[in-house]
Design an enzyme around this catalytic site. Structure first.
Site, PDB file in Angstrom:
ATOM      1  N   SER B 296       0.800  -1.219  -0.023  1.00 38.55           N
ATOM      2  CA  SER B 296      -0.015  -0.017  -0.276  1.00 38.55           C
ATOM      3  C   SER B 296       0.856   1.304   0.083  1.00 38.55           C
ATOM      4  CB  SER B 296      -0.999  -0.079   1.329  1.00 38.55           C
ATOM      5  OG  SER B 296      -1.874   0.733   0.966  1.00 38.55           O
ATOM      6  N   ASP B 352      -8.286  -4.847  -6.153  1.00 40.27           N
ATOM      7  CA  ASP B 352      -7.741  -4.044  -5.130  1.00 40.27           C
ATOM      8  C   ASP B 352      -8.099  -2.674  -6.043  1.00 40.27           C
ATOM      9  OD1 ASP B 352      -6.554  -2.543  -3.219  1.00 40.27           O
ATOM     10  OD2 ASP B 352      -4.846  -3.609  -3.239  1.00 40.27           O
ATOM     11  N   HIS B 407      -7.676  -5.444  -0.467  1.00 39.88           N
ATOM     12  CA  HIS B 407      -6.360  -4.722  -0.266  1.00 39.88           C
ATOM     13  C   HIS B 407      -5.585  -5.325   0.853  1.00 39.88           C
ATOM     14  CE1 HIS B 407      -3.778  -1.432  -0.541  1.00 39.88           C
ATOM     15  NE2 HIS B 407      -3.884  -1.056   0.646  1.00 39.88           N
TER      16      HIS B 407
END
Lengths: 493, 493
Positions: B296, B352, B407
């Site tokens: 991320s 995602d 995610h």
């Protein structure tokens, strides 16, 4: 302010640490580090006024409840009082309600305060031991067997021993009030652990002047279920005009031969064990009392149980201590309980809505509360003597509107601990651990740094097994609910 | 289906338990008890079609991903594979990306799979060790000191040793991306633990053919913060036309003399330690590599870090392994990274949304996603080689829309573990503990009975002290963040 001598005309004055009404906080109070450093004041009220007005909650702070900006929250190095210590053997009947607690409640006698908290902790154990985990095959049971319950919950010094678990059918008309596992291969499709019978041991019996049998009933923690599900349908019970709320009676009396835990009803299980213990100790020539306790729904079940017990066990003093309990029956129910000499101490937090039910409903469509001033309120009648608490009295609690928090049993026990009289502030000497309040709600002020709803298992009960995998462990065989394990031999008590 | 010999033309074929693409599930697959008993089928897709269409997620199940009704979930008595075992010393450059992972990704070579998971677990440790508790005075720090991190998280066998913690300023333009304690007397007003530098030990270095320095960057678990906060403002960095997203650069480079942990920026801390280790091991005549990883936001920081490291450490092979990382810079940034020979393996779950950013926004007012097909998507450019995963491929995962779940880094690691090729089903031999997926989300199918978001402390970190009171314990002195403790002497590595 010293305690006025003679105020408890029929009970001795205690000259222990009991300081009576809290003095106004003075400069000698230890300042919490955070406040000391930054000089921040105490946060005030946050309740929306409109809601307050609708419910007539009168949440304006009492003149004596206006808290000074600094208060003593630094108790973490002070010992929590253990179980009650004073020998109350000669006066147990008054503490047990023989004089309807006349002159014992305001100001609250310290002996009675400790006994109320003792019984409240019996009720709290029904929550703390309960398996709420819908992914557990034992959801709806007690996580520990009856021999270990008090020990596992840190209550092993309370002087009582659990003798029997009580189960109630979960297929009743109030489905949301009872827990069901999401799983198919669970311990029971039909039943919930609903409480237990316990009995005082020899030392405690000596201290309190009699063999005390306790029945503790589990309630429901979430008032929202009440507000949505309460039906207020009266049903006759016993002789005459006595009627009680249908849903409570259903939980108390339902049974089915096809189940493992409810071939007999909760009522029958509790009464059978109570009668067994009464017979056992009477045969030994002991004086016996029955004290029934419960919070919320558990308080309603406690009253039904007391009604039945008093009728079928003449000569046994029956008391009830309820916390945040709703109305249960009609005026005839109340009169019958009085005739039967059932002594009920009803502990009520004035901000809690559940004791106003049946008679107040949550309208889901309109997203607001509706006070039904018509038939329900007038038909349903509270019984017994009220000990009225006020969340506003505690400087440790947030004073905004918190439906769950003001109903929580731990909040009640905190308020009992701090209560001296209706017109005095929170007791300075209150020593029950305030952190307990936030077990399942978020009522404590932020300065205390206690997380909200902190009572939780590590990793939601998953453990890393010897293969390095995270799994839900099997229960110890002795902690798997079993009707036979829950029924000890007569000789064991 | 046997593995075609020679498919990995430049890496040896492994003849271990690696079975290649999963065969269709057959009757020999162990049936989970629950399914066996009740014959229930596997639950299908639940994603709202409208949202699926808007996002072009193409969530129709792949023909080979249509799962049979029964599958093997009964792994709890099988050992989780520990750290990678094969000696890859002679072929480490290929595994490290020297050939841009050509022909190693589809099908995925088992050596590479294990290395990807190893680096992913380094990134996961930045979450698992992080103190998210806003009521903790150490909120935003690592819960353990650098010597204990891997041990506390069960990663002590990974063959690496943490040598330095990295802190980033939390007063940046993306406030919701970083954690701040609610308290005033906290460990640091200004900084967050943002990752660490680690280095392979002698045994692991022997196995992998070089001394591997790892930088692991912490990201953010909640994509909603991304969707609301991403600004997409480009800022020049270094020479030429290279530009990167302002917010990422701000976290990477901010510093202030008035702070304790960020007198130097995250960039300076990481680079100083990496250079120290490079010098140390080069002087010993060892071959050294740098592998930078992150999930991320951490993936974005990893790319910035790689850009800087490759420019300032010529001759050191620099690789990046990111999971669910967003676009970071413009086309010039991508070209510069290529020139610098930075090898980036970008692991992306096709469901995602974060890897589609900047370029997709959540419109709070309209409560819907908006694809911005205009300037942002064309300006921001992904770098490196993509390993594309698909949540739909796993029979263990729910296939409804789950912004957080798709995610989550643990979901990524699960999908890597089960990935053989884009056209084959989930690997039958995947052995990574599936329960890990639900650590911080609820992606696992109900039949597995793994609670959602189960990674939690007992009683939210409260412990009952010797006085019987529930308190937040003080940290062990050695676990209190300290800039000096985090900087070990050169000789210690």
């Amino acid at each position: 302010m010293a305690m006025a001598p003679g105020i408890y005309h029929h009970l001795p004055i205690v000259s222990s640490n009991e300081k009576g009404p809290a003095p106004r906080f003075t400069d000698t109070v230890i300042k919490p580090r955070l406040l000391e450093k930054h000089g921040q004041g105490f946060q005030g009220l946050h309740l929306p006024q409109s809601l307050s007005n609708i419910l007539h909650l009168n949440l304006k702070p009492h003149p004596l409840h206006v808290h000074p900006p600094l208060f003593n929250i630094n108790h973490s190095d002070q010992r929590t009082p253990t179980s009650p210590k004073e020998v109350i053997a000669t006066k147990w009947r008054e503490v047990h309600g023989s004089t309807n607690w006349d002159c014992l409640l305001d100001p609250l006698h310290p002996w009675l305060r400790r006994e109320i908290i003792k019984y409240g902790e019996f009720a709290q154990a029904t929550y703390d031991g309960f398996d709420f985990d819908a992914l557990s095959e034992y959801c709806g049971s007690c996580r520990y067997n009856s021999n270990n319950l008090f020990k596992e919950l840190g209550l092993e010094k309370n002087g009582y021993k659990v003798s029997k678990y009580i189960y109630a059918m979960s297929h009743v008309d109030l489905p949301r009030w009872l827990e069901r596992s999401h799983l198919l291969d669970k311990w029971s499709k039909d039943s919930n652990w609903m409480g237990y019978v316990a009995v005082s041991d020899d030392d405690e019996s000596k201290r309190i002047g009699r063999r005390d049998i306790v029945v503790a009933w589990r309630g429901t923690m979430s008032p929202s279920e009440w507000l949505e599900d309460i039906q207020g349908k009266l049903e006759p019970v016993g002789d005459g005009d006595v009627k009680v709320e249908h849903g409570f009676l259903s939980i108390y009396t339902s049974k089915s031969d096809s189940t493992r835990y409810n071939k007999s009803s909760a009522s029958e299980q509790a009464m059978k064990e109570v009668k067994r213990l009464v017979t056992l100790y009477r045969e030994r020539g002991e004086e016996v009392s029955l004290t029934i306790t419960g919070h919320s729904l558990g308080g309603a079940l406690a009253l039904l149980n007391a009604y039945e017990a008093a009728a079928s066990l003449p000569g046994i003093p029956v008391s009830v201590v309820t916390f945040g309990a709703p109305r249960v029956g009609n005026a005839a129910f109340k009169e019958k309980l009085q005739q039967l000499q059932v002594k009920t101490l009803r502990v009520v937090n004035k901000q809690d809505l559940v004791p106003r039910m049946p008679g107040i409903m949550f309208n889901e469509g309109l997203q607001k509360f509706e006070v039904i001033t018509g038939p329900l309120q007038s038909v349903y009648t509270h019984v017994g003597v009220e000990l009225k608490l006020d969340s506003q009295a505690s400087p440790y609690l947030k004073h905004g509107f918190n439906l769950v928090g003001v109903h929580s049993l731990e909040t009640y026990l905190h308020l009992v601990d701090g209560f001296f009289s209706a017109t005095s502030s929170f007791r300075v000497d209150a020593r029950r651990d305030v952190a307990l309040v936030n077990k399942a709600c978020g009522m404590l002020v932020g300065e205390l740094r206690i997380p909200e709803c902190w009572y939780q298992l590590s990793n939601k009960g998953l453990v890393c097994n010897s293969y390095g995998r995270w799994v839900k462990p099997q229960r110890d065989p002795e902690d798997i609910p079993s009707p036979s394990i829950d029924a000890p031999m007569l000789s064991s008590c």
